[in-house]
Motif scaffolding. Sequence first.
Motif, PDB file in Angstrom:
ATOM      1  N   LEU A 317      -8.787  23.282 -10.881  1.00 57.35           N
ATOM      2  CA  LEU A 317      -9.845  23.982 -11.604  1.00 57.35           C
ATOM      3  C   LEU A 317     -10.982  23.040 -11.977  1.00 57.35           C
ATOM      4  N   VAL A 318     -10.653  21.819 -12.405  1.00 55.70           N
ATOM      5  CA  VAL A 318     -11.688  20.874 -12.805  1.00 55.70           C
ATOM      6  C   VAL A 318     -12.521  20.433 -11.613  1.00 55.70           C
ATOM      7  N   GLY A 319     -11.869  20.193 -10.493  1.00 57.50           N
ATOM      8  CA  GLY A 319     -12.576  19.729  -9.307  1.00 57.50           C
ATOM      9  C   GLY A 319     -13.224  20.824  -8.502  1.00 57.50           C
ATOM     10  N   LYS A 320     -13.090  22.089  -8.959  1.00 57.97           N
ATOM     11  CA  LYS A 320     -13.678  23.251  -8.294  1.00 57.97           C
ATOM     12  C   LYS A 320     -12.974  23.585  -6.984  1.00 57.97           C
ATOM     13  N   GLY A 321     -11.763  23.051  -6.792  1.00 58.52           N
ATOM     14  CA  GLY A 321     -10.965  23.496  -5.649  1.00 58.52           C
ATOM     15  C   GLY A 321     -10.361  24.864  -5.906  1.00 58.52           C
ATOM     16  N   LEU A 322     -10.358  25.266  -7.170  1.00 61.45           N
ATOM     17  CA  LEU A 322      -9.964  26.611  -7.572  1.00 61.45           C
ATOM     18  C   LEU A 322     -11.104  27.203  -8.386  1.00 61.45           C
ATOM     19  N   ASP A 323     -11.348  28.476  -8.189  1.00 66.41           N
ATOM     20  CA  ASP A 323     -12.353  29.198  -8.976  1.00 66.41           C
ATOM     21  C   ASP A 323     -11.650  30.171  -9.906  1.00 66.41           C
ATOM     22  N   SER A 324     -12.257  30.427 -11.052  1.00 69.97           N
ATOM     23  CA  SER A 324     -11.712  31.444 -11.946  1.00 69.97           C
ATOM     24  C   SER A 324     -12.836  32.203 -12.608  1.00 69.97           C
ATOM     25  N   ASP A 325     -12.565  33.468 -12.894  1.00 71.07           N
ATOM     26  CA  ASP A 325     -13.454  34.262 -13.736  1.00 71.07           C
ATOM     27  C   ASP A 325     -12.569  34.974 -14.752  1.00 71.07           C
ATOM     28  N   ARG A 326     -13.063  35.978 -15.387  1.00 69.01           N
ATOM     29  CA  ARG A 326     -12.286  36.629 -16.437  1.00 69.01           C
ATOM     30  C   ARG A 326     -11.118  37.431 -15.874  1.00 69.01           C
ATOM     31  N   GLU A 327     -11.138  37.673 -14.561  1.00 66.47           N
ATOM     32  CA  GLU A 327     -10.123  38.543 -13.976  1.00 66.47           C
ATOM     33  C   GLU A 327      -9.089  37.807 -13.139  1.00 66.47           C
ATOM     34  N   SER A 328      -9.492  36.726 -12.489  1.00 63.98           N
ATOM     35  CA  SER A 328      -8.589  36.162 -11.487  1.00 63.98           C
ATOM     36  C   SER A 328      -8.862  34.682 -11.235  1.00 63.98           C
ATOM     37  N   VAL A 329      -7.941  34.067 -10.496  1.00 64.02           N
ATOM     38  CA  VAL A 329      -8.065  32.689 -10.024  1.00 64.02           C
ATOM     39  C   VAL A 329      -7.980  32.724  -8.512  1.00 64.02           C
ATOM     40  N   THR A 330      -8.897  32.058  -7.849  1.00 63.73           N
ATOM     41  CA  THR A 330      -8.939  32.102  -6.389  1.00 63.73           C
ATOM     42  C   THR A 330      -9.105  30.702  -5.807  1.00 63.73           C
ATOM     43  N   GLU A 331      -8.688  30.583  -4.549  1.00 62.52           N
ATOM     44  CA  GLU A 331      -8.951  29.378  -3.755  1.00 62.52           C
ATOM     45  C   GLU A 331     -10.108  29.751  -2.847  1.00 62.52           C
ATOM     46  N   PRO A 332     -11.290  29.136  -3.011  1.00 64.12           N
ATOM     47  CA  PRO A 332     -12.506  29.716  -2.440  1.00 64.12           C
ATOM     48  C   PRO A 332     -12.737  29.486  -0.948  1.00 64.12           C
ATOM     49  N   VAL A 333     -12.141  28.489  -0.328  1.00 66.13           N
ATOM     50  CA  VAL A 333     -12.467  28.206   1.073  1.00 66.13           C
ATOM     51  C   VAL A 333     -11.680  29.110   2.013  1.00 66.13           C
ATOM     52  N   PHE A 334     -10.356  29.167   1.837  1.00 67.43           N
ATOM     53  CA  PHE A 334      -9.508  29.938   2.756  1.00 67.43           C
ATOM     54  C   PHE A 334      -8.937  31.199   2.108  1.00 67.43           C
ATOM     55  N   GLY A 335      -9.224  31.414   0.821  1.00 69.18           N
ATOM     56  CA  GLY A 335      -8.697  32.591   0.140  1.00 69.18           C
ATOM     57  C   GLY A 335      -7.192  32.567  -0.020  1.00 69.18           C
ATOM     58  N   CYS A 336      -6.615  31.385  -0.175  1.00 68.44           N
ATOM     59  CA  CYS A 336      -5.159  31.286  -0.311  1.00 68.44           C
ATOM     60  C   CYS A 336      -4.700  31.888  -1.641  1.00 68.44           C
TER      61      CYS A 336
END
Length: 422
Positions: A317-336
């Motif tokens: 999360l800190v390095g932006k390898g994971l994204d988060s908003d109020r609803e979910s947490v996502t892996e942004p490059v491959f959608g894992c």
Amino acid sequence: MAITDDVLVIGGGIAACTAALSAAETGARVRLLAHKKSTLRQASGLVDVLGYAGGDGPLSDPYAGLDALPEGHPYHVVGEDGVRAGLRIFDEAVGDAYRGGHTDSNALVMTHGGAVKPTARYPASVAPGLASSSGDTLLVGFAGLTDFDAPVAADHLAAAGVPFSARGVTVEFPKRFRADAKVTRFAKALDRDEDVDGGTVRSVLADTVAEELDGESRVGFPAMLGDDHDEDVRAELSDRLGVPVFEVPTGPPSLLGLKLEDILFDALDEAGVRISAGNPAVDFEADTGRVETVVVDQKSRPTPYSADQVVLATGGLVGKGLDSDRESVTEPVFGCHVPHPEDRYDWSDPEAFGDHAFARFGVVPDDELRPTDEDGEPHFENLRAAGGVVGGADVAREKSASGVSLATGAVAGRLAGEEATR
């Protein structure tokens, strides 16, 4: 036409560097795709493997705590051999710049806040100040540098029960800079031994600190004692003071972290790893369960990179390898798939230092470090993950961040390289 290599590593931190070095050892042609400045410069420069586990700690032997880690921890995937493989690659990359490789045991290193941290590897400049070594200690801070309050740090060390006396003083740095001057400006002044009233920066600083010495047998400064000529700076200050001088790791921007970044990227160059930096990986193309192409946004121009194997090491999360908003947490490059509680209020513990679910967010790897979907099947047969993007570890509480990055990077890189060169 895509730029083609055997192994493509996405990321620029310690996990990505380790994965690239590990893959290169197999003879694979390796490329590192790094976007922003490495998170290494935000780190302390210390390499922690495991300091706390199962309610115990600080651990003297990090390997003794592996079995106490929870199910799903990355160390259970890579095993003790993976941890040792990561440390071996690190030791070979950094050479004499780091200490600790002579033993499996953790050292206890002073932090800038006056805490004591169990650490597996530490810069050579830190070694004379280990909290696990005896020797009454004078800590020296500088007026205007708020990152290191020497008297407070000394009080905290005493409260922690270290087996020596610690005292802190604050002095004026021999040369005045702007209030917002970066730590590198202080380091450069010591590097160049710039002229000041009464002598040079090094000589005046030594004279100032000598007046404060009261029988202490070592002196610690914030980690800013030179950049290009740090060994010369410490040697001259030690000679003038008549006692060993050491550096105390500080917070970001960290000069020790910057130096480690330089060392690792020099090792990548020496290993023949190609580096493409400054642009983010934003998309991919896949076919029959394999990643075929990673697309990089090069100033709004999509640029394809192709490889037989891909390692995702973009951070948490800190390095932006994971994204988060109020609803979910996502892996942004491959959608894992990144498992997380549906209710956001369950992401954190009410206690500030409690067991926070968000600390363990990340992709779930199979036994070959391939990110899996909700059914436990790998998303892609040729995609592996390493470092903070891998879930299951609370690295802040465990003091295991660098160790997890090294171990998963070493194993993911080796497996990727072996597959690519088979």
